[in-house]
Design an enzyme around this catalytic site. Structure first.
Site, short mmCIF file in Angstrom:
data_model
loop_
_atom_site.label_atom_id
_atom_site.label_comp_id
_atom_site.label_asym_id
_atom_site.label_seq_id
_atom_site.Cartn_x
_atom_site.Cartn_y
_atom_site.Cartn_z
N GLU A 188 37.87 38.20 37.48
CA GLU A 188 37.50 39.93 37.10
C GLU A 188 37.44 40.35 35.86
OE1 GLU A 188 40.53 42.35 39.24
OE2 GLU A 188 39.33 43.99 39.07
N LYS A 240 34.63 39.09 40.43
CA LYS A 240 34.75 40.03 40.75
C LYS A 240 34.40 41.07 39.66
CE LYS A 240 38.70 42.91 42.14
NZ LYS A 240 39.64 42.99 43.16
P1 13P Z 1 40.15 48.99 42.25
O1 13P Z 1 38.99 48.82 43.21
O2 13P Z 1 40.95 50.04 42.52
O3 13P Z 1 39.22 48.98 41.01
O4 13P Z 1 40.83 47.79 42.19
C1 13P Z 1 40.58 46.54 42.31
C2 13P Z 1 41.31 45.69 41.52
O5 13P Z 1 41.93 44.42 41.97
C3 13P Z 1 42.03 45.79 40.14
O6 13P Z 1 42.31 44.74 39.53
#
Ligand code: 13P
Length: 330
Positions: free
Chosen positions: A175, A217
């Site tokens: 991510e 992500k």
């Molecule tokens: P949000 O969808 O609230 O951005 O959170 C996703 C997430 O896993 C943040 O690390």
């Protein structure tokens, strides 16, 4: 197909997405407080129990990401959380980074920490039932940020984490989040997102990470929240899919977007618009706030509002799963 490749494909396929319920103890506590709920360990547990016991959740959710605290907690019926979701056909996941801290030499930038002692922690999480993991790098944007050092350092950490996950036997959810906080334009978000994804793909390659057993992500390409600029779902979808295709290899298992502070409806509309564009990967959701905020607001910590909270989560999950190609929500 290896087990990890199959798990990665299951996370992003079948018209389902991932529920990110992995807020750290600190973040979860402040969200509970804002909703008028005492920020206790028991209330964090009760809230996560409400989420995972939502009737019909498995119709739209392939996996749930927990934080360390929840992974070790039990439902009221004494089953551990990982076992409870697994019995519903939902894969348990674990956030394994320890948070973003200021990066020396790059004022205003952060680096996500958690590499020290990571491997034994991954082994323990597997023994507790985890099948996949998540690590979030945070990239803030303005005229001078992010620095090249911040991007390189975060990309390097993501690649070390992903490689350790594969070695331990977990699917990494990688991510790199380019924040929507700020007054930057959508064009600037696109430029920074391209730069960050390029660095991440490069580092993953240099660590020999198997893309087919990896889920990305990313953020969507959006104007800064205080820029005053508005972007239609079509514009967001085109810019986002374009930059992903430009930077990421076709072998990647799939893409599961974070919501990043968009309203639940905005996030769903943007995800829907992406589905009509050709892409080499399934494009799905791994939302936190855009799925759970309405549930928390409806519940407010009241025992007799658990069903209202679950109904709110079910509606957001069904709305998101419903826009995915081939979706079947039960
Ligand atoms: P949000 O969808 O609230 O951005 O959170 C996703 C997430 O896993 C943040 O690390």
């Amino acid at each position: 197909m290896s087990v990890l490749t199959e798990t990665a494909a299951a996370l992003v396929g079948g018209g389902k997405g991932i529920l990110a319920a992995d807020e750290s103890v600190g973040t979860m506590s402040s969200r509970l407080e804002k909703a008028g709920v005492a920020p206790t360990e028991e209330n964090r547990r009760a809230y996560r129990e409400l989420l995972v016991l939502t009737p019909g959740l498995a119709g739209g959710v392939s996996g749930v990401i927990f934080c360390d605290e929840t992974l070790r907690q039990r439902l009221s019926d004494d089953r551990p959380f990982p076992e409870a979701v697994q019995s519903l056909g939902i894969l348990p996941g674990i956030k394994v980074d320890t948070g973003a801290r200021p990066l020396a030499g790059s004022p205003g930038d952060t680096v996500t920490e958690g590499l020290d002692g990571l491997f034994p922690r991954l082994e323990e999480y597997i023994s507790l039932g985890a099948r996949f993991a998540k690590w979030r790098a945070v990239i803030a944007v303005d005229q001078s940020r992010p620095s090249a050092a911040a991007v390189r350092t975060n990309a390097h950490a993501l690649a070390r984490y992903a490689s350790a996950c594969h070695q331990a036997g977990l699917v990494p959810v990688v991510e790199p989040e380019v924040l929507m906080t700020g007054s930057h334009s959508m064009a600037r978000c696109r430029e920074v997102t391209a730069y960050v994804l390029h660095a991440v793909a490069d580092e993953l390659r240099s660590f020999g990470v198997d893309f087919a057993a990896t889920v990305l992500k990313p953020n969507m390409v959006l104007p800064g929240a205080s820029s005053g600029e508005h972007a239609s779902p079509d514009a967001v979808a085109r810019a986002t899919v374009e930059v992903l295709i430009e930077q990421m290899p076709a072998e990647l298992a799939g893409v599961a977007f974070l919501s990043g502070g968009q309203s639940p409806r905005e996030a769903t509309a943007n995800l829907a618009a992406m589905q009509s564009l050709p892409s080499p990967w399934p494009l799905t959701f791994s939302f936190g706030r855009a799925l759970v905020e309405p549930a928390l607001a409806a519940w407010r910590g009241e025992a007799d509002l658990v069903e209202a909270g679950q109904q709110a989560l079910f509606e957001r999950t069904a709305a998101n799963a419903g826009v995915l190609t081939g979706a079947a929500v039960g």
